[in-house]
Write an enzyme that holds these catalytic residues in place. Sequence first.
Site, PDB file in Angstrom:
ATOM      1  N   GLU A 251      34.080  -0.284 117.623  1.00  0.00           N
ATOM      2  CA  GLU A 251      35.042  -0.195 116.529  1.00  0.00           C
ATOM      3  C   GLU A 251      34.647  -1.093 115.368  1.00  0.00           C
ATOM      4  O   GLU A 251      34.445  -2.302 115.533  1.00  0.00           O
ATOM      5  CB  GLU A 251      36.437  -0.584 117.030  1.00  0.00           C
ATOM      6  CG  GLU A 251      37.534  -0.412 116.004  1.00  0.00           C
ATOM      7  CD  GLU A 251      37.744   1.047 115.602  1.00  0.00           C
ATOM      8  OE1 GLU A 251      38.118   1.284 114.443  1.00  0.00           O
ATOM      9  OE2 GLU A 251      37.536   1.943 116.439  1.00  0.00           O
ATOM     10  N   ASN A 416      39.971   4.983 103.783  1.00  0.00           N
ATOM     11  CA  ASN A 416      41.115   4.131 104.098  1.00  0.00           C
ATOM     12  C   ASN A 416      40.891   2.728 103.548  1.00  0.00           C
ATOM     13  O   ASN A 416      39.757   2.293 103.378  1.00  0.00           O
ATOM     14  CB  ASN A 416      41.291   4.031 105.627  1.00  0.00           C
ATOM     15  CG  ASN A 416      41.796   5.315 106.246  1.00  0.00           C
ATOM     16  OD1 ASN A 416      42.691   5.952 105.720  1.00  0.00           O
ATOM     17  ND2 ASN A 416      41.216   5.704 107.368  1.00  0.00           N
ATOM     18  N   ASN A 460      43.783  11.732 110.481  1.00  0.00           N
ATOM     19  CA  ASN A 460      43.948  10.465 111.180  1.00  0.00           C
ATOM     20  C   ASN A 460      43.181  10.507 112.498  1.00  0.00           C
ATOM     21  O   ASN A 460      43.375  11.406 113.307  1.00  0.00           O
ATOM     22  CB  ASN A 460      45.450  10.255 111.449  1.00  0.00           C
ATOM     23  CG  ASN A 460      45.772   8.852 111.897  1.00  0.00           C
ATOM     24  OD1 ASN A 460      45.023   8.233 112.633  1.00  0.00           O
ATOM     25  ND2 ASN A 460      46.921   8.355 111.452  1.00  0.00           N
TER      26      ASN A 460
END
Length: 556
Positions: A251, A416, A460
């Site tokens: 991540e 984002n 998303n």
Amino acid sequence: MSQAETCSTASFKGFTGSKGYTTMKTPSLNKGLGFTGAEREALGLKGLLPPATLTLEDQVELTMQEFRRKSTALDKYVFLQSLQDVNSTLYYAVLSRHTYECMPLVYTPVVGEACQKFSQIYRHTPQGLYLSIEDRGKLRSILDNWPVEDIRAIVFTDGERILGLGDQGIDGMGIPVGKLALYTACAGVDPSHCLPVALDVGTNNQAKLDDPFYIGLKRNRMSGADYDAFVAEFIEAAVDKYGESVMLQFEDFGNSNAFRLLHHWQEKVCCFNDDIQGTAAVALAGILGSTALTGTAVGDHRFLFLGAGEAGAGIAELIAYAIHVETGKSVEECRKQIFMLDSRGLVCKSRLHELQHHKLKFAHDAEHVPDLLSAVKTLKPTALIGVSTLPKSFNQAVIEEMSANNERPVIFALSNPTSKAECTPEEAYKWSNGAAVFASGSPFEPVLFNGKTYVPGQGNNAYIFPGVGLAAVACGATRITDLDMYIAAKALAATVPKDRLDAACVYPHLRDIRDVSLKVAVAIVANKYATGQASVMPKPADLEGHIRSVMYEPSY
């Protein structure tokens, strides 16, 4: 008395360790006013609670009332995280029953601000493991400090590229915490099986280094062979402790490491990179879903990407793979339908000498153009995908040009958080006269234009990664592949109902996220058994029933 005993009693001299008090101080056991009279007697809770009792649903309603009274988004984020520290069942009940309202607070866009301020809002209840380079050689033993033995899903970051906000160092821990909360809320992955991890290798963010209250290592980032060895030590320690089917999600690693680490590890352990593969799958699902509106199949599109980082390259590669699967053409041939624009203009063969490795496959024999508008005019793409974190880069001239070339231009502004989006849905609909098939990375409100209400789809990643996690846990997956991601995208695209398509939306409603995640998980699990990459044996006769049986439902 040992040093540990001295530390444990120093603040509470004479503390007896009452069973009831300890129960209420353990988030996974605490029910607050949800304890029944019989439980209060049995657990020694009498006197520690007021006499009233509340059901879990009562507590959820009361919590949401207090949540809605908070004045800022960050206050709401801190409130929810504090609730997790006190009563984890109630926390997950709130997220599960009010996912649509709470998701922006535990995930994008608010988690970005939370990471920027993580050292200031840090609370002392451990929500995951912090592993620093000073712990090298000891990572396997440190994993034993986590109180739960049966870990099946790990999200880990080194904090180098948090959303579009850059290097946040150890403050990036907010992302693994938020991601795993959504594994539970959106897909029913048991939170006790989840572990957030921050790998602290330093930071190059000078503001962090100068901050006297920064909670991470005060040193510049480690790189090179030492960095790789540290990441390897962690991954190998996790597999050794939790088994080969433990799912490891990379991540927010920086571009220089994300692709390299994924390619090194994806054939060795059960892992995926959500920024590369999860983003790719949700974007591909939007493209597949848009066919109902445009009449154009994925194999007939011409794609132009603004942004050629890990997200852009990941989406482009999965689109090429999808075209390959659906048309039978080679992946190399399919890549010729995909063009990328970076900060120096069109990625093309004349720039081979300066391109990063992940861009080379999309460096075509095309004339170099310096900017987006020139690229749109020259290449005439049918789909424009923004992953650049450059706000307003899809300007009026660009969208009008896309509309002149296409009856229904596909315009995805996926950067984002919201402040980084390439354009707003209102701009896309206005400048295309309502023709655009629009999606964004962060949430936007519906738009009323020319008497019609348009619902901007939010691409998303939460439509994908929780379902992937649920699938991996349910079948004990030993690998996660590109085919899994394509299958996940197809499953997601198939869930978009007609009323959403009528509003020009290519994603289902987030209120339906648990059903969506289940469908994604069923499709992936079927593939895992078909390809021999499942370890839960024998294969369940009813895959959906089996997956439902392992889904966590918050209850007392």
